[in-house]
Design an enzyme around this catalytic site. Structure first.
Site, PDB file in Angstrom:
ATOM      1  N   ASN A  81       3.225  -5.970  -2.646  1.00  0.00           N
ATOM      2  CA  ASN A  81       3.237  -5.574  -1.242  1.00  0.00           C
ATOM      3  C   ASN A  81       4.612  -5.906  -0.664  1.00  0.00           C
ATOM      4  OD1 ASN A  81       3.265  -8.368  -0.577  1.00  0.00           O
ATOM      5  ND2 ASN A  81       1.029  -8.437  -0.479  1.00  0.00           N
ATOM      6  N   ARG A  82       4.809  -5.645   0.616  1.00  0.00           N
ATOM      7  CA  ARG A  82       6.126  -5.843   1.217  1.00  0.00           C
ATOM      8  C   ARG A  82       6.590  -7.291   1.131  1.00  0.00           C
ATOM      9  NH1 ARG A  82       5.512  -2.696   6.913  1.00  0.00           N
ATOM     10  NH2 ARG A  82       3.756  -4.128   6.983  1.00  0.00           N
ATOM     11  N   ALA A  83       5.689  -8.229   1.428  1.00  0.00           N
ATOM     12  CA  ALA A  83       6.068  -9.640   1.403  1.00  0.00           C
ATOM     13  C   ALA A  83       6.447 -10.086  -0.008  1.00  0.00           C
ATOM     14  CB  ALA A  83       4.924 -10.497   1.938  1.00  0.00           C
ATOM     15  N   GLU A  84       5.693  -9.625  -0.997  1.00  0.00           N
ATOM     16  CA  GLU A  84       5.979 -10.001  -2.386  1.00  0.00           C
ATOM     17  C   GLU A  84       7.303  -9.424  -2.863  1.00  0.00           C
ATOM     18  OE1 GLU A  84       1.262 -10.314  -3.721  1.00  0.00           O
ATOM     19  OE2 GLU A  84       2.350  -8.414  -3.892  1.00  0.00           O
TER      20      GLU A  84
ATOM     21  N   ASP B 139      -6.182  -5.621  -4.593  1.00  0.00           N
ATOM     22  CA  ASP B 139      -7.066  -5.537  -5.760  1.00  0.00           C
ATOM     23  C   ASP B 139      -7.568  -4.111  -5.945  1.00  0.00           C
ATOM     24  OD1 ASP B 139      -6.816  -8.288  -6.032  1.00  0.00           O
ATOM     25  OD2 ASP B 139      -8.665  -8.719  -4.954  1.00  0.00           O
TER      26      ASP B 139
END
Length: 316
Positions: free
Chosen positions: A198-201, A266
């Site tokens: 995701n964006r944060a990761e 998920d």
């Protein structure tokens, strides 16, 4: 662009092995009508308890809900939480290959909610011992050849400590490997087929970006450096972006109403893995995964998207 319409018969033939960190999600529901006299905190009178399979187990649940054949390989403790998790897997028709450890508890996330608002979350977890991990890797060697695709679900709890070994083993026999990554060091996922951050990761792995072009350059450089076939960035309200060699595709979000984003990642990787296992290409898989994610974010807690719900969402 015209996308391939998903067929239940295709999904029912797809066999996906899910390996990673599993947990039991426990929900305590109750009303709050007063504040504790002992401290300035609300008192929740619990009147309902629910259990759901979380982490890598939720990935497997989503595959099963969409009609696919899912197997789950992980480590749990020798405790009541593991018994509950085992029963949940059985109810969903998931092949259970959980390895039991006497030295750690089953990872448990306890959430207390009132009027569907989370008051607090309590986590109980320990990293698995080396003996349990050896059992997982041995079982993995026996299982991976029987499945069409492998999903490695990394929640940073330790089951995927030697993830490069798992990637290399599956790729050596031609199996696609999809990974939901964790942490700042993505080099450990080198030679995987697909990453779904995701964006944060992604921000943690490559740093920030100043604009869309800068994001594309950084994402493509990461994909090339790691030797990935593709990188799928989930962007919440901005939808999804799929980066492949000399090709980028964007899709707007399919969510009509966002209620709870927990577990949406998920659903995305479950749908992607099952589609690739069924012979669908990356673009068709992203379209299906995007629609499935739009279904689950409208539900409370870790949830799944059924094939009927997917079909309905795609029609809408």
């Amino acid at each position: 662009m015209k996308y391939r319409k998903p067929k239940l018969a295709d999904f029912q033939k797809a066999k996906v092995l899910v390996v990673g960190d599993v947990m039991l999600d426990r929900y305590w529901f109750g009303d709050v009508n007063r504040i504790s006299p002992e401290a300035p905190v609300p008192i929740a009178k619990i009147d309902k308890i629910e259990h759901r399979a979380g982490g890598a187990a939720n990935v497997a649940r989503n595959i099963a809900a969409l009609g696919g054949q899912a197997a789950l390989l992980s480590v749990v403790g020798n405790d009541k939480a593991a018994n509950t998790l085992t029963q949940l897997l059985q109810n969903d028709g998931i092949a259970n290959h959980l390895q039991y450890s006497a030295s750690m508890p089953t990872t448990l996330k306890l959430r207390v909610l009132s009027r569907n608002q989370q008051l607090i979350r309590l986590d109980f977890e320990e990293r698995p011992d080396s003996g349990s991990l050896n059992q997982v890797y041995h079982e993995y060697g026996q299982l991976m050849g029987q499945y069409d695709a492998v999903i490695l679900s990394d929640y940073g709890k330790g089951v995927l400590h030697d993830v490069s070994v798992l990637i290399a083993a599956a790729r050596a026999i031609g199996k696609p490997v999809l990974i939901d990554p964790k942490g700042a060091d993505f080099t450990r996922y080198e030679d995987a087929t697909l990453l779904t951050p995701n964006r944060a990761e992604l921000h943690e792995a490559i740093g920030g970006w100043s604009n869309e072009q800068n994001l594309t350059e950084k994402a493509q450089r990461l994909r090339e450096d790691l030797g990935l076939d593709a990188l799928l960035l989930t962007r919440s309200e901005e939808g999804m972006s799929l980066y492949r060699e000399n090709k980028i595709e964007h899709q707007a979000t399919r969510a009509q109403e966002v209620y709870d984003v927990s577990g949406a990642g998920d659903t995305v990787i479950a749908a992607m893995g099952m589609c690739l296992a069924a012979g669908y290409d990356f673009a068709d898989a992203m379209h299906i995964a995007n629609s499935a994610a739009g279904v689950v974010v409208a539900k409370l807690g870790t949830a799944v998207c059924s094939f009927d719900e997917l079909t309905h969402a795609l029609k809408d």
